[in-house]
Design an enzyme around this catalytic site. Structure first.
Site, PDB file in Angstrom:
ATOM      1  N   ASP A 218     -26.452   1.168  15.760  1.00 17.00           N
ATOM      2  CA  ASP A 218     -27.725   0.495  15.626  1.00 17.00           C
ATOM      3  C   ASP A 218     -28.519   1.032  14.383  1.00 17.00           C
ATOM      4  O   ASP A 218     -28.418   2.160  13.925  1.00 17.00           O
ATOM      5  CB  ASP A 218     -28.600   1.079  16.694  1.00 17.00           C
ATOM      6  CG  ASP A 218     -29.398  -0.186  17.718  1.00 17.00           C
ATOM      7  OD1 ASP A 218     -28.998  -1.202  17.409  1.00 17.00           O
ATOM      8  OD2 ASP A 218     -29.817   0.317  18.636  1.00 17.00           O
TER       9      ASP A 218
ATOM     10  N   ASP B  41     -30.108   2.963  18.924  1.00 19.08           N
ATOM     11  CA  ASP B  41     -31.396   3.661  18.729  1.00 19.08           C
ATOM     12  C   ASP B  41     -32.404   4.185  19.616  1.00 19.08           C
ATOM     13  O   ASP B  41     -33.246   4.954  19.546  1.00 19.08           O
ATOM     14  CB  ASP B  41     -32.173   3.150  17.472  1.00 19.08           C
ATOM     15  CG  ASP B  41     -32.643   1.732  17.810  1.00 19.08           C
ATOM     16  OD1 ASP B  41     -32.787   1.466  19.126  1.00 19.08           O
ATOM     17  OD2 ASP B  41     -33.609   1.461  17.136  1.00 19.08           O
ATOM     18  N   SER B  42     -31.848   3.808  21.184  1.00 15.71           N
ATOM     19  CA  SER B  42     -32.466   4.383  22.039  1.00 15.71           C
ATOM     20  C   SER B  42     -32.204   5.828  22.414  1.00 15.71           C
ATOM     21  O   SER B  42     -32.864   6.606  23.198  1.00 15.71           O
ATOM     22  CB  SER B  42     -32.185   3.520  23.558  1.00 15.71           C
ATOM     23  OG  SER B  42     -30.435   3.553  23.352  1.00 15.71           O
TER      24      SER B  42
ATOM     25  N   GLU C 279     -32.440  -5.629  14.656  1.00 19.11           N
ATOM     26  CA  GLU C 279     -33.328  -6.299  15.370  1.00 19.11           C
ATOM     27  C   GLU C 279     -33.807  -7.470  14.575  1.00 19.11           C
ATOM     28  O   GLU C 279     -34.386  -6.977  13.315  1.00 19.11           O
ATOM     29  CB  GLU C 279     -34.450  -5.226  15.930  1.00 19.11           C
ATOM     30  CG  GLU C 279     -33.810  -4.473  16.944  1.00 19.11           C
ATOM     31  CD  GLU C 279     -34.736  -3.508  17.608  1.00 19.11           C
ATOM     32  OE1 GLU C 279     -35.983  -3.633  17.460  1.00 19.11           O
ATOM     33  OE2 GLU C 279     -34.425  -2.405  18.316  1.00 19.11           O
TER      34      GLU C 279
ATOM     35  N   GLU D  88     -32.845  -9.242  24.782  1.00 20.30           N
ATOM     36  CA  GLU D  88     -33.494  -8.120  25.883  1.00 20.30           C
ATOM     37  C   GLU D  88     -34.765  -8.784  26.298  1.00 20.30           C
ATOM     38  O   GLU D  88     -35.436  -9.333  25.548  1.00 20.30           O
ATOM     39  CB  GLU D  88     -33.835  -6.758  24.885  1.00 20.30           C
ATOM     40  CG  GLU D  88     -34.403  -5.676  25.601  1.00 20.30           C
ATOM     41  CD  GLU D  88     -34.394  -4.562  24.850  1.00 20.30           C
ATOM     42  OE1 GLU D  88     -33.666  -4.276  23.872  1.00 20.30           O
ATOM     43  OE2 GLU D  88     -35.060  -3.625  25.556  1.00 20.30           O
TER      44      GLU D  88
ATOM     45  N   LYS E  55     -25.763  -3.079  14.388  1.00 17.41           N
ATOM     46  CA  LYS E  55     -26.707  -4.008  15.131  1.00 17.41           C
ATOM     47  C   LYS E  55     -27.982  -3.694  14.468  1.00 17.41           C
ATOM     48  O   LYS E  55     -28.544  -2.649  14.245  1.00 17.41           O
ATOM     49  CB  LYS E  55     -26.789  -3.748  16.601  1.00 17.41           C
ATOM     50  CG  LYS E  55     -27.868  -4.621  17.475  1.00 17.41           C
ATOM     51  CD  LYS E  55     -27.732  -4.299  18.841  1.00 17.41           C
ATOM     52  CE  LYS E  55     -28.424  -3.139  19.324  1.00 17.41           C
ATOM     53  NZ  LYS E  55     -29.843  -2.964  19.263  1.00 17.41           N
TER      54      LYS E  55
HETATM   55  O1  KIV Z   1     -30.894   1.031  21.461  1.00 16.17           O
HETATM   56  C1  KIV Z   1     -30.464   0.545  22.438  1.00 16.17           C
HETATM   57  O2  KIV Z   1     -29.980   1.233  23.352  1.00 16.17           O
HETATM   58  C2  KIV Z   1     -30.199  -0.926  22.470  1.00 16.17           C
HETATM   59  C3  KIV Z   1     -29.910  -1.674  23.751  1.00 16.17           C
HETATM   60  C4  KIV Z   1     -31.044  -1.718  24.633  1.00 16.17           C
HETATM   61  C5  KIV Z   1     -29.477  -2.994  23.608  1.00 16.17           C
HETATM   62  O3  KIV Z   1     -30.700  -1.658  21.602  1.00 16.17           O
END
Ligand code: KIV
Length: 267
Positions: free
Chosen positions: A91, A52-53, A122, A186, A120
């Site tokens: 994510d 989600d970056s 959090e 992280e 993934k």
């Molecule tokens: O969203 C992302 O890129 C991440 C990584 C930095 C682990 O969660």
């Protein structure tokens, strides 16, 4: 029957687990579209994360909070077309799993239908992880500096210092217990990563978490020097942003001067 084409052995969640047992380091990189995923896959990374970056590096946002599930579905779809070998992890964005267990399972299913092979999320959302795993979906956990909680942390800063490390360890253990096949660590102290990596049977994938993790993850645009941010935990393996700027400026100059296109570049 042989098709005559080159076979690529695809990476699976059990294979990622096995890599820890064999002491093989795990390589993870983010990607958000077909071209970046293709380049990452052909570079033999083990895991491609549609992070989600995407909110930061593609959408120009200052946090990941506004990233929608629809956006993650779209980016997962287009990235998946470039992946032949790596395990594609998507994510789960903010608001797509926190509300309820059923919301989490439905969101994870949407991402899997879009082409993800794992998801993934959090934080220690144990019930959500258990239910998603029960639906047959591999889950990667994420603890430490979890960017979706940036406002609770008061900024993007190292987590788990001193006695606070115990809570990060407990969260990672809870995720393992819930069935996660790996966990991202992280922005936590290197010694804490060592403790967590030694305590867990599932692999730890670090970002800003030192060298003791079972693997590392980096953001595509950080690693290649495409963006302007310089973070302590990033190694810029190229300065592609500068190369792109030079190339595009040259193109603009050539169009304006009439030097492009030439006869050879015309029909
Ligand atoms: O969203 C992302 O890129 C991440 C990584 C930095 C682990 O969660």
């Amino acid at each position: 029957m042989s098709t005559g084409s080159t076979k690529v052995e695809a990476v699976s969640a059990p294979k990622i687990l096995g890599m820890k047992k064999k002491g093989e380091k795990i390589v993870c990189l983010t990607a958000y579209d077909y071209t970046s995923a293709l380049i990452a896959d052909r570079s033999n990374v083990d895991l491609i994360l549609v992070g989600d970056s995407v909110g930061n590096v593609i959408q120009g946002l200052s946090t990941t909070l506004p990233v929608s599930l629809d956006a993650m579905v779209y980016h997962t779809q287009i990235a998946s077309r470039g992946v032949a070998r790596a395990l594609l992890v998507a994510d789960m964005p903010f608001g797509s799993y926190q509300v309820s267990v059923s919301q989490a399972v439905e969101s994870a299913i949407r991402l899997m239908k879009a082409g993800a092979q794992a998801v993934k999320l959090e934080g220690a959302y144990v019930e959500q992880v258990q239910a998603i795993v029960a639906a047959g979906i591999p889950v990667m956990g994420h603890v430490g500096m979890t960017p979706q909680s940036v406002h609770q942390f008061g900024g993007f800063r190292v987590q788990g210092k001193g006695v606070k490390g115990e809570a990060v360890l407990k969260a990672a253990e809870a995720l393992q217990q819930a069935g996660a096949f790996s966990v991202v660590l992280e922005l936590i102290p290197s010694e804490l990563s060592k403790t967590i990596t030694e305590a867990l049977e599932i692999p730890t994938i670090g970002i800003g978490a030192g060298n003791h993790c079972d693997g590392q993850v980096q953001v595509f645009h950080d690693l290649l020097g495409i963006n302007e941010f310089h973070f302590k935990h990033v190694r810029r393996y190229a300065e592609l942003g500068e190369s792109m700027h030079i190339a595009i400026s040259q193109y603009a100059q050539d169009v304006r001067s009439g030097a492009f296109p030439t006869e050879v570049e015309s029909f």
